[in-house]
Enzyme design. Structure first.
Site, PDB file in Angstrom:
ATOM      1  N   GLU A 435       0.795  -1.237   0.000  1.00  0.00           N
ATOM      2  CA  GLU A 435       0.000   0.000   0.000  1.00  0.00           C
ATOM      3  C   GLU A 435       0.825   1.284   0.000  1.00  0.00           C
ATOM      4  O   GLU A 435       0.674   2.135   0.880  1.00  0.00           O
ATOM      5  CB  GLU A 435      -0.959   0.007   1.193  1.00  0.00           C
ATOM      6  N   GLU A 510      -5.117  -8.672   1.045  1.00  0.00           N
ATOM      7  CA  GLU A 510      -5.899  -8.291   2.234  1.00  0.00           C
ATOM      8  C   GLU A 510      -7.360  -8.322   1.854  1.00  0.00           C
ATOM      9  O   GLU A 510      -7.774  -7.632   0.924  1.00  0.00           O
ATOM     10  CB  GLU A 510      -5.534  -6.891   2.743  1.00  0.00           C
TER      11      GLU A 510
END
Length: 803
Positions: A435, A510
């Protein structure tokens, strides 16, 4: 028979001939001295920023790094040690306080963000011809290290350990003094990270011709029932002149039987130079490492100088095949396997980030029992013992680099990570980052990714990489070059991405992120709790059923990783204070299952699962409707209240069942039928809290001062049924050679201490449960844990310590 005898004789000969020259790996975990420094006040930081510590090679001024500095008044600690878990909770609006669990650490708390450690030890003069190396497995963070007044080095990373040659600085005439200054004023993550020397410390003693730490790389090519095992052995010469030697390796089974041996290969080593020898061995009738049979071979790598063995190492390794297919999914040993993974940080109730090795095995065992088959180390290098646990128990690992960064510092961290972990069969995939919103979708990210991917392939061509991108159907930046496209959430975009890029395998790095509080069934904004069902999630995420249905029913999904397996300190969502830990876990921070556990277990295992929720203690709701959930993998389920049927329903695949039930006390029972087999489950209205029940995970501990066990506590009524709303304060008394090192209860809003002062250990039950962690001493015998609470029948359990 003659061949077998020969192999055993060979192994015995190698052991005997080596014994006189054995290298040593000595634990330095015990008997450290600890004191807080101060990031803003030099006088309280032992004049660190005012005193010249780097102007001479050896600093013998009256400083904290001077071996003669008096530290007897400092606190005595053993490592692993996390000083943050002992700090109080502080309700502060400071940035990142909530993310780190409202503990006073970081730049705004200079008085508790610097830690000094000192360790005294001696080395026998008979070893003066040897090489000495300090190995730190993990220090959080930015650690500066001195020995005997000599500056050794700085380890910037809070997660990747490092090793330092200290041969020239060892004192053979008296004490050696190791000093470490730890600076946790700057965070690396946005979650609880702890602080201190929170992993093991070792003193490695070898000959000056030696195999460096992480100097072995073993990887195999499977050929039918056989395998070609490649063994790369790096040998270094720290003598003051060029040296000759030879290298060979042999493979044994888990019992030590020699299976194959290379020829000796001669080597010539320049002064302070190293060389890498590549050897191959054929292994017949290979036993492949798998989740159900995590078989580990051993390779013993041997270095000789003349006719004398000067160094040998033993490396556990497994043999497996891995294949990622963009259309058909993931294959382990050519058997299709859906990745059923969990993301996890590294802290646990009571002990923060300083986990005894046993706790790694305990946590992996809990995940595997739930049906998980893979662990993502998010978002940092795990401790080596976690990988050992995954190797031994049978759990795949997605091993992750801390940052998407190709600077010299982070490239060095990435190289150390790969070289440290590449022999672990559990590691099946690397992650180069997570991220990085500012760069993941542009040319910076692409170029950095290409650099890291090239390094990974060079150091470990047996595996490939992914990257955890929080981007939908976007093909730019990192995604253009990453071999396995990772999705953080955005499950709605996976099918479109596959349509547009059908040749790139896809993995949910995720997924999910349902937020739940164990045993709570109504939203509570005062105590900051959310219902314990698959109904609440943050805006960026989804419910468990939403993502898992898509992953389970589409072959092009490799599978995915739930955020998270366990609750963890920090990052409270959707509330802030009084929450001090997350709600994301399938299990709470103690490892107690929430209801969503049974959803995943239903569809991730072949076990007979039939679970009813909520509990059935609702005196205030007599005559009112209650929504009842049943999680099960049965084909159909019938629900009964006090013997009266409430109807039979067919269980939808990868889903759950619900009934609206008018509450009355008694027994709520479910009967399921799974392939014709009857399975049952029930919840009952219990009596009031009556007694304490203790359950120890282990009843025999190794008396080594390091082994540990978890003791789980439940509060039951007079019929032995757990009271699901019990909140009694339980006090603990331990006798014998052992100590309590932490307590917890899974309450994400509890501000009770994890480390109790003056030996007065206690913890309140949260919805019927709490937990104690005990660490063994070094004396054979028995220890006894007693648990007492006002108005309840007490309980005790006995644990045996053996050498």
């Amino acid at each position: 028979m003659k061949k077998i005898q020969y192999h055993y004789i060979l192994a015995l000969f190698l052991i005997v001939s080596f014994s006189a020259n054995a290298q040593e790996k000595i634990s330095l975990d015990e008997d450290w001295k600890f004191h807080f420094g101060h990031a803003a006040n030099p006088e309280k930081d032992f004049d660190y920023s005012k005193t010249a510590l780097l102007h001479k090679s050896n600093v013998f001024a009256t400083t904290v790094v001077n071996p003669k500095f008096v530290d007897t008044a400092w606190a005595s600690v053993n490592v692993p040690h996390d000083w943050v878990v002992e700090l109080p909770f502080v309700n502060s609006p400071q940035v990142e306080m909530d993310s780190h669990g409202y503990k006073p650490v970081g730049g705004m708390y200079p008085e508790t963000s610097i830690g000094w450690y000192r360790k005294h030890f001696t080395v026998d003069k008979s070893k003066s011809s040897k090489r000495f190396e300090l190995q730190f497995d993990g220090i959080y963070r930015n650690a500066e290290i001195w020995i005997n007044g000599f500056y050794v080095g700085t380890n910037f990373s809070g997660y990747v350990g490092n090793s330092y040659d200290v041969t020239d600085y060892i004192n053979f005439e008296g004490e050696n003094v190791l000093v470490v200054r730890v600076d946790a004023t700057q965070y690396e993550g946005w979650f609880y990270e702890g602080a201190g020397i929170y992993r093991h410390v070792w003193l490695n003693i070898t000959d000056k011709i030696f195999i460096p730490v992480d100097g072995i790389f073993v990887h195999a090519e499977v050929k039918g029932k056989n395998a070609i095992v490649n063994i790369e052995t790096t040998v270094q010469n720290n003598n003051l002149q060029a040296s000759n030697g030879s290298v060979y390796s042999y493979i044994t089974d888990r019992n030590g039987k020699v299976l194959a041996k290379t020829a000796e290969q001669k080597i010539t080593l320049g002064v302070h130079k190293n060389t890498t020898v590549i050897q191959k061995l054929n292994l017949n009738n290979t036993r492949l490492w798998s989740l159900d049979d995590p078989y580990l071979y051993r390779v013993i790598s041997v270095v000789k100088s003349g006719n004398q063995i000067v160094h040998q190492t033993k490396t556990r390794f497994g043999i497996k095949t891995v294949r990622f297919d963009a259309k058909k999914g993931f294959f382990l040993n050519e058997k299709h396997l859906k990745i059923q993974g969990t993301n996890n940080h590294q802290d646990h109730a009571g002990i923060g980030s300083a986990l005894p090795d046993y706790m790694q095995y305990y946590r992996i065992k809990l995940l595997k029992e739930m049906g998980s088959n893979s662990y993502r180390a998010s978002h940092n290098a795990p401790t080596p013992e976690l990988l050992d646990a995954c190797d031994s128990i049978g759990m795949l690992v997605l091993d992750e680099q801390r940052l998407l960064n190709s600077s010299p510092e982070y490239v060095d961290q990435f190289k150390r990570l790969i070289k440290r972990d590449r022999n672990h069969p559990s590691v099946f995939l690397w992650s180069i980052g997570n991220e990085e919103q500012n760069i993941q979708g542009n040319d910076y990210g692409k170029r950095i990714a290409q650099t890291l991917l090239a390094i990974q392939q060079d150091l470990d061509p047996s595996r490939t990489s992914t990257y955890a991108a929080d981007m939908p159907n976007v093909y730019k930046g990192v995604n253009e070059v990453i071999p396995i496209r990772g999705f953080n959430y955005r499950e709605y975009a996976v099918a479109d991405y596959h349509r547009d890029h059908p040749n790139q395998p896809l993995l949910g790095t995720e997924m999910g992120s349902t937020v739940t509080t164990r045993g709570i069934y109504e939203k509570d904004e005062i105590r900051a709790y959310v219902p314990d069902q698959d109904i609440t999630h943050p805006w960026w995420a989804s419910k468990a059923e939403t993502w898992w249905k898509l992953a389970a029913e589409n072959d092009f999904w490799l599978g995915g990783y739930v955020w998270t397996g366990f609750d963890y300190r920090g990052e409270p969502t959707p509330y802030k204070w009084p929450n001090i830990s997350s709600h994301f876990g399938i299990m709470d921070v103690c490892g107690f299952p929430k209801n969503i556990y049974y959803y995943y277990q239903s569809w991730w295992t072949d076990k007979d699962v039939l679970h009813i929720s909520p509990h059935w203690n609702w005196p205030e709701k007599i005559g009112k409707p209650i929504e009842v959930w049943v999680n099960s993998n049965a084909d159909e389920v019938e629900l009964f209240l006090n013997g009266k049927t409430l109807g039979k329903k067919v269980m939808p695949r990868n889903s759950h069942l619900k009934w609206e039930v008018i509450y009355e006390p008694g027994t709520l029972e479910a009967i399921g039928y799974k392939k014709g087999k009857k399975i049952t489950s029930k919840v009952e209205t219990t009596g009031t809290a009556y007694k304490i029940i203790l359950t120890s995970d282990k009843t025999i501990l190794t008396a080594d001062g390091k082994d540990a066990t978890v003791v789980n506590i439940s509060i039951s009524d007079d019929k032995g049924r757990e009271v699901p709303i019990a909140d009694n304060m339980v006090k603990f008394y331990l006798s014998g050679d052992a100590k309590i090192i932490g307590v917890g209860n899974g309450d994400p809003s509890s501000h009770e201490p994890d480390k109790c002062k003056d030996g007065m250990w206690q913890r309140s039950a949260f919805n019927g449960k709490c937990q104690v962690i005990i660490q063994a001493g070094k004396t054979n015998g028995s220890i006894k844990l007693e648990a007492k609470a006002n108005g309840l029948q007490s309980a005790s359990t006995t644990i045996t310590l053996v050498k």
